[in-house]
Design a protein around this motif. Structure first.
Motif, PDB file in Angstrom:
ATOM      1  N   LEU A 293      26.676   1.995   3.791  1.00 49.21           N
ATOM      2  CA  LEU A 293      27.077   2.849   2.278  1.00 49.21           C
ATOM      3  C   LEU A 293      27.103   4.399   2.908  1.00 49.21           C
ATOM      4  O   LEU A 293      26.761   5.047   3.585  1.00 49.21           O
ATOM      5  N   LEU A 294      28.277   4.686   1.892  1.00 47.29           N
ATOM      6  CA  LEU A 294      28.907   6.167   2.415  1.00 47.29           C
ATOM      7  C   LEU A 294      27.851   6.988   1.540  1.00 47.29           C
ATOM      8  O   LEU A 294      27.312   6.684   0.360  1.00 47.29           O
ATOM      9  N   HIS A 295      27.992   8.175   1.886  1.00 42.39           N
ATOM     10  CA  HIS A 295      27.077   9.343   1.358  1.00 42.39           C
ATOM     11  C   HIS A 295      27.701   9.632  -0.178  1.00 42.39           C
ATOM     12  O   HIS A 295      28.745   9.534  -0.527  1.00 42.39           O
ATOM     13  N   THR A 296      26.713   9.862  -1.029  1.00 46.34           N
ATOM     14  CA  THR A 296      26.847  10.411  -2.460  1.00 46.34           C
ATOM     15  C   THR A 296      25.930  11.584  -2.480  1.00 46.34           C
ATOM     16  O   THR A 296      24.937  11.685  -1.927  1.00 46.34           O
ATOM     17  N   ASN A 297      26.441  12.308  -3.673  1.00 51.60           N
ATOM     18  CA  ASN A 297      25.855  13.834  -3.862  1.00 51.60           C
ATOM     19  C   ASN A 297      24.609  13.733  -4.717  1.00 51.60           C
ATOM     20  O   ASN A 297      23.881  14.546  -4.982  1.00 51.60           O
ATOM     21  N   GLN A 298      24.486  12.703  -5.336  1.00 46.18           N
ATOM     22  CA  GLN A 298      23.294  12.250  -6.380  1.00 46.18           C
ATOM     23  C   GLN A 298      21.902  12.464  -5.371  1.00 46.18           C
ATOM     24  O   GLN A 298      21.966  12.004  -4.381  1.00 46.18           O
ATOM     25  N   PHE A 299      20.774  13.066  -5.933  1.00 46.36           N
ATOM     26  CA  PHE A 299      19.500  12.943  -5.270  1.00 46.36           C
ATOM     27  C   PHE A 299      19.794  13.826  -3.987  1.00 46.36           C
ATOM     28  O   PHE A 299      19.167  13.096  -2.991  1.00 46.36           O
ATOM     29  N   ARG A 300      20.178  14.700  -3.831  1.00 46.06           N
ATOM     30  CA  ARG A 300      20.452  15.354  -2.551  1.00 46.06           C
ATOM     31  C   ARG A 300      19.178  15.506  -1.867  1.00 46.06           C
ATOM     32  O   ARG A 300      19.011  15.768  -0.589  1.00 46.06           O
ATOM     33  N   ILE A 301      18.184  15.772  -2.528  1.00 51.04           N
ATOM     34  CA  ILE A 301      16.744  15.963  -1.831  1.00 51.04           C
ATOM     35  C   ILE A 301      16.399  14.915  -1.065  1.00 51.04           C
ATOM     36  O   ILE A 301      15.854  15.001  -0.026  1.00 51.04           O
ATOM     37  N   LEU A 302      16.912  13.748  -1.316  1.00 45.27           N
ATOM     38  CA  LEU A 302      16.246  12.706  -0.412  1.00 45.27           C
ATOM     39  C   LEU A 302      17.359  12.780   0.971  1.00 45.27           C
ATOM     40  O   LEU A 302      16.963  12.041   1.890  1.00 45.27           O
ATOM     41  N   ASP A 303      18.500  13.359   1.017  1.00 46.33           N
ATOM     42  CA  ASP A 303      18.940  13.451   2.321  1.00 46.33           C
ATOM     43  C   ASP A 303      18.433  14.081   3.336  1.00 46.33           C
ATOM     44  O   ASP A 303      18.742  13.896   4.662  1.00 46.33           O
ATOM     45  N   LYS A 304      17.346  15.016   2.816  1.00 42.23           N
ATOM     46  CA  LYS A 304      16.753  15.586   3.974  1.00 42.23           C
ATOM     47  C   LYS A 304      16.084  14.495   4.893  1.00 42.23           C
ATOM     48  O   LYS A 304      15.535  14.727   5.979  1.00 42.23           O
ATOM     49  N   ALA A 305      16.075  13.330   4.458  1.00 38.55           N
ATOM     50  CA  ALA A 305      15.118  12.149   5.199  1.00 38.55           C
ATOM     51  C   ALA A 305      16.034  11.540   6.637  1.00 38.55           C
ATOM     52  O   ALA A 305      15.803  11.181   7.456  1.00 38.55           O
TER      53      ALA A 305
END
Length: 588
Positions: A293-305
Motif C-alpha cells: 500500500l502506498l503512503h497517505t497523509n491522513q492520520f500522520r501520527i501513525l507514520d511514527k510507527a
C-alpha cells in the motif's frame, strides 16, 4: 548457464487448491466456482431465517417461556450470531483458510439444529404440554437440563452461522482476480447474486419451513433445517476442486496493535516530510501474498510507527524488524484503512435499526390487518416478512442485469455507481421508507377509528395487510443498495489479509442496529410518558391507541440527519492505493 524459468502467467500467487497445490487462473475460480457458494448461502439462510421469525412461538408455546423472555432470548441469539461473524472473519483471515472455516462452521451449525430436532421430537426432553382443562391451569416452564440442551443447540447454531457469515462472502469474492479488470468487474455481480441467494433462501424459509413448523410439528421443521444445512455443506464440498483458496497470513489484529504500540514508542520523534524516509519492505519475496500500500497523509501520527530507530531490528545486522518497534508503511496504511472505514460503518447502523421495525412493529401492524389471500388462505403471522423479501428476490436480478449496465454507460464505473454512492442511495431510500411507514400507520389507525374498532384487539381491521407493501418495497430497494454496497465496499477496500473480518462488519452493523432499536424504544417511551399519554408512544398492547406513526417519523428525521452525516464522511474518505495496480478513479 541454465536459463531462469519464466513465471507461469496462469499461476495465482498466494492461492492454493484444496489439495495445497498452486491455484491456476485458467482452471480455478471464476463464475463456475461461485455457483457452489450461492447454493451454500441459500440453504444456510433458509434454515437460519426460518427459525429467526418463528422461535418466539416455540419458546412460548413449547418451552413455556413468557413472551418477554421469549423475545429477549431470540434477540440475544440473533445478536450473538451476527456478532460472531467477526470472530469467523478473524479466524479465516488469520489461521484457517476461508474454505475450511466455512465447512467447519457449517458442521457446528448442523450439530445445533440436530440438538433442537432431538429435543423437539422426544417429549421427555421438553416440558409437558400445558393443562388448561382443570380449575387451575398448569404450565411448566422449561428448566434444568432441558434448558441447557435448548441453549447448547441455539448457541452452536449461533457459533456456526457466525463462522459461515464471516468467511463465506470473502471466500466467494476471492474467486475473482481484482488485478484483472475483466475479473474485477465480476466481483460486483458476485455480491449482487450472493444477496439474491440470501433473500431467496430467506423467502423459502419464512414460507415453506414456517408452514412445516406450524402444520407438521416443530420436529419436522427443525428436520427441514437439518436437511437444508446438510445440502449447504454438500454443495460447498462439491465445488472443492474448482476453488482458489487464499493462504491466511496471521493475525490482522496483532498487526494493527503493533502499529499503535510502535507509534506510541516513537511519539517523541519527528515524522519525516518525505514518505520515502519511512520504513518499507521492498523485497517481494518476503511475502508474495501481501499487497503493498502506498503512503497517505491522513492520520500522520501513525507514520511514527514506520520510523527506523536504534533497536528497531531484532538482532544486529538482521533485516527483520521488531514488529512492536518498527512497522512498514504498508502495515501502517492497513491500519489507516480500517480506521477510515469506521465512520462509514457507523453511518449504516441506523438503516439496520429501521429494518428492525419491519421485523417487529410492522409484523405487529400486520396482525391487526386483513391477512387473507382469497377465501381459504391467510398469510401466517411469522410469514409476513415474505413481503419485503419477495420484492428483493425480484429486484436484485433487475439491478444487476439492467441497472448496472445502463449506469455503466454514463459513469464508466465497473459497478454502475461507486460503492459509497450505492450506500448513500440506500440511506436516502431508508429515510423515505420510514416516512411512508408513518403515513400507512395513520391510514391503519383511521380505519380502526372509522369502524369503531380502536379497542377490538382480536378482530382484523377491514384494511389489507398489503398496504404495508408500500414501505416494504421502498425499504427493499434501500436494502439492496446499502447492504450489497457495504459488503462490496468492505471487501474491495480492506487489506487482503483482513477481508473476511471487514466484510463481517456488515453483519455487525445489522446486529448493532437491532440493539439500537431496543434502546430507542425505551428512550422514546421514557421521553414521551407524559406528553401524549401516561405510558409513552409505544407502551401497552393496543397498537390502535399507540403512536407508532410518530415513532416512524422520528426515525425518518434521524435517518435524514444520518444521511447528511454520511455525506461528510463519504467525502472525507480516501481510498487505499495499491502499488503496481491501476485503480479506477472512482472505484469506491
Amino acid at each position: 548457464m541454465a536459463e531462469s524459468k519464466k513465471p507461469d502467467p496462469n499461476e495465482l500467487e498466494g492461492f492454493v487448491t484444496c489439495e495445497g497445490k498452486p491455484a491456476r487462473k485458467d482452471i480455478h475460480g471464476g463464475i463456475h466456482s461461485t455457483f457452489f457458494v450461492y447454493v451454500m448461502q441459500l440453504f444456510d439462510m433458509l434454515a437460519f431465517f426460518a427459525i429467526n421469525v418463528n422461535l418466539v412461538t416455540y419458546f412460548n408455546g413449547v418451552m413455556h417461556m413468557e413472551i418477554s423472555e421469549s423475545a429477549t432470548t431470540l434477540t440475544n441469539f440473533v445478536g450473538t450470531a451476527l456478532l460472531l461473524s467477526l470472530l469467523g472473519g478473524l479466524i479465516s483471515d488469520s489461521y484457517v483458510d476461508r474454505f475450511r472455516t466455512t465447512i467447519v462452521s457449517a458442521f457446528i451449525e448442523l450439530a445445533g439444529y440436530i440438538i433442537l430436532l432431538t429435543q423437539a421430537h422426544f417429549g421427555s426432553l421438553k416440558p409437558p404440554p400445558c393443562n388448561l382443562l382443570g380449575p387451575t391451569s398448569v404450565c411448566v416452564k422449561v428448566s434444568g437440563a432441558k434448558t441447557a440442551m435448548l441453549f447448547i443447540g441455539l448457541y452452536l447454531i449461533a457459533i456456526g452461522n457466525g463462522g459461515v457469515k464471516g468467511a463465506l462472502p470473502a471466500f466467494g469474492a476471492d474467486q475473482f482476480d481484482e488485478k484483472d479488470p475483466k475479473e474485477r468487474r465480476k466481483i460486483s455481480t458476485y455480491f449482487n447474486m450472493l444477496f439474491f441467494s440470501i433473500t431467496a433462501g430467506s423467502s423459502i424459509g419464512v414460507t415453506a419451513v414456517v408452514w412445516v413448523m406450524n402444520n407438521s410439528g416443530w420436529d419436522a421443521g427443525f428436520g427441514f433445517c437439518v436437511g437444508a444445512v446438510s445440502l449447504a455443506i454438500i454443495s460447498m464440498v462439491a465445488g472443492r476442486k474448482t476453488y482458489r483458496i487464499r493462504i491466511p497470513e496471521g493475525g490482522p489484529l496483532i498487526r494493527i496493535l503493533q502499529v499503535f504500540v510502535a507509534a506510541f514508542r516513537n511519539r517523541k520523534l519527528s515524522t519525516p516530510e518525505n514518505p520515502c524516509d519511512l520504513y518499507e519492505i521492498h523485497d517481494k519475496a518476503v511475502n508474495i501474498n501481501t499487497e503493498k500500500l502506498l503512503h497517505t497523509n491522513q492520520f500522520r501520527i501513525l507514520d511514527k510507527a514506520a520510523i527506523s530507530t536504534e533497536g528497531s531490528f531484532q538482532l544486529e545486522n538482521n533485516m527483520e524488524p521488531n514488529g512492536w518497534r518498527l512497522c512498514s508503511v504498508t502495515q501502517v496504511e492497513e491500519t489507516k484503512v480500517i480506521i477510515r472505514m469506521m465512520p462509514i460503518f457507523a453511518c449504516t447502523i441506523l438503516i439496520s435499526t429501521n429494518l428492525a421495525q419491519l421485523q417487529t412493529f410492522s409484523v405487529a401492524q400486520g396482525l391487526t390487518m386483513d391477512r387473507s389471500m382469497g377465501k381459504h388462505f391467510q398469510i401466517p403471522a411469522a410469514s409476513l416478512a415474505i413481503i419485503p423479501l419477495a420484492f428483493l428476490v425480484i429486484l436484485t436480478p433487475i439491478y444487476d442485469r439492467l441497472f448496472v449496465p445502463f449506469a455503466r454507460k454514463f459513469t464508466g464505473h465497473e459497478a454502475g455507481i461507486t460503492h459509497l454512492q450505492r450506500i448513500g442511495v440506500g440511506l436516502v431510500l431508508s429515510t423515505i421508507s420510514m416516512a411512508i411507514s408513518g403515513l400507512v400507520e395513520v391510514k391503519r389507525k383511521n380505519v380502526a377509528k372509522e369502524h369503531g374498532m380502536l379497542d377490538a384487539l382480536f378482530n382484523p381491521l377491514p384494511i389489507s395487510v398489503f398496504w404495508l407493501g408500500f414501505q416494504d418495497f421502498v425499504f427493499g430497494v434501500a436494502d439492496l443498495f446499502t447492504v450489497v454496497g457495504l459488503m462490496e465496499f468492505f471487501y474491495s477496500e480492506a487489506p487482503v489479509r483482513m477481508r473476511s473480518m471487514a466484510t463481517a462488519f456488515s453483519y455487525t452493523s445489522l446486529s448493532l442496529g437491532f440493539f439500537l432499536s431496543s434502546v430507542l424504544v425505551n428512550i422514546v417511551n421514557a421521553a414521551t410518558r407524559n406528553i401524549t399519554s401516561s405510558h409513552g408512544w409505544l407502551r401497552g398492547n393496543n397498537l390502535n391507541r399507540n403512536h407508532l406513526n410518530l415513532f416512524y417519523w422520528l426515525l425518518a428525521i434521524l435517518s435524514m440527519l444520518n444521511f447528511f452525516n454520511y455525506l461528510f464522511w463519504a467525502n472525507w474518505y480516501k481510498k487505499k492505493q495499491v502499488a503496481g495496480i491501476q485503480e479506477d478513479k472512482d472505484r469506491v
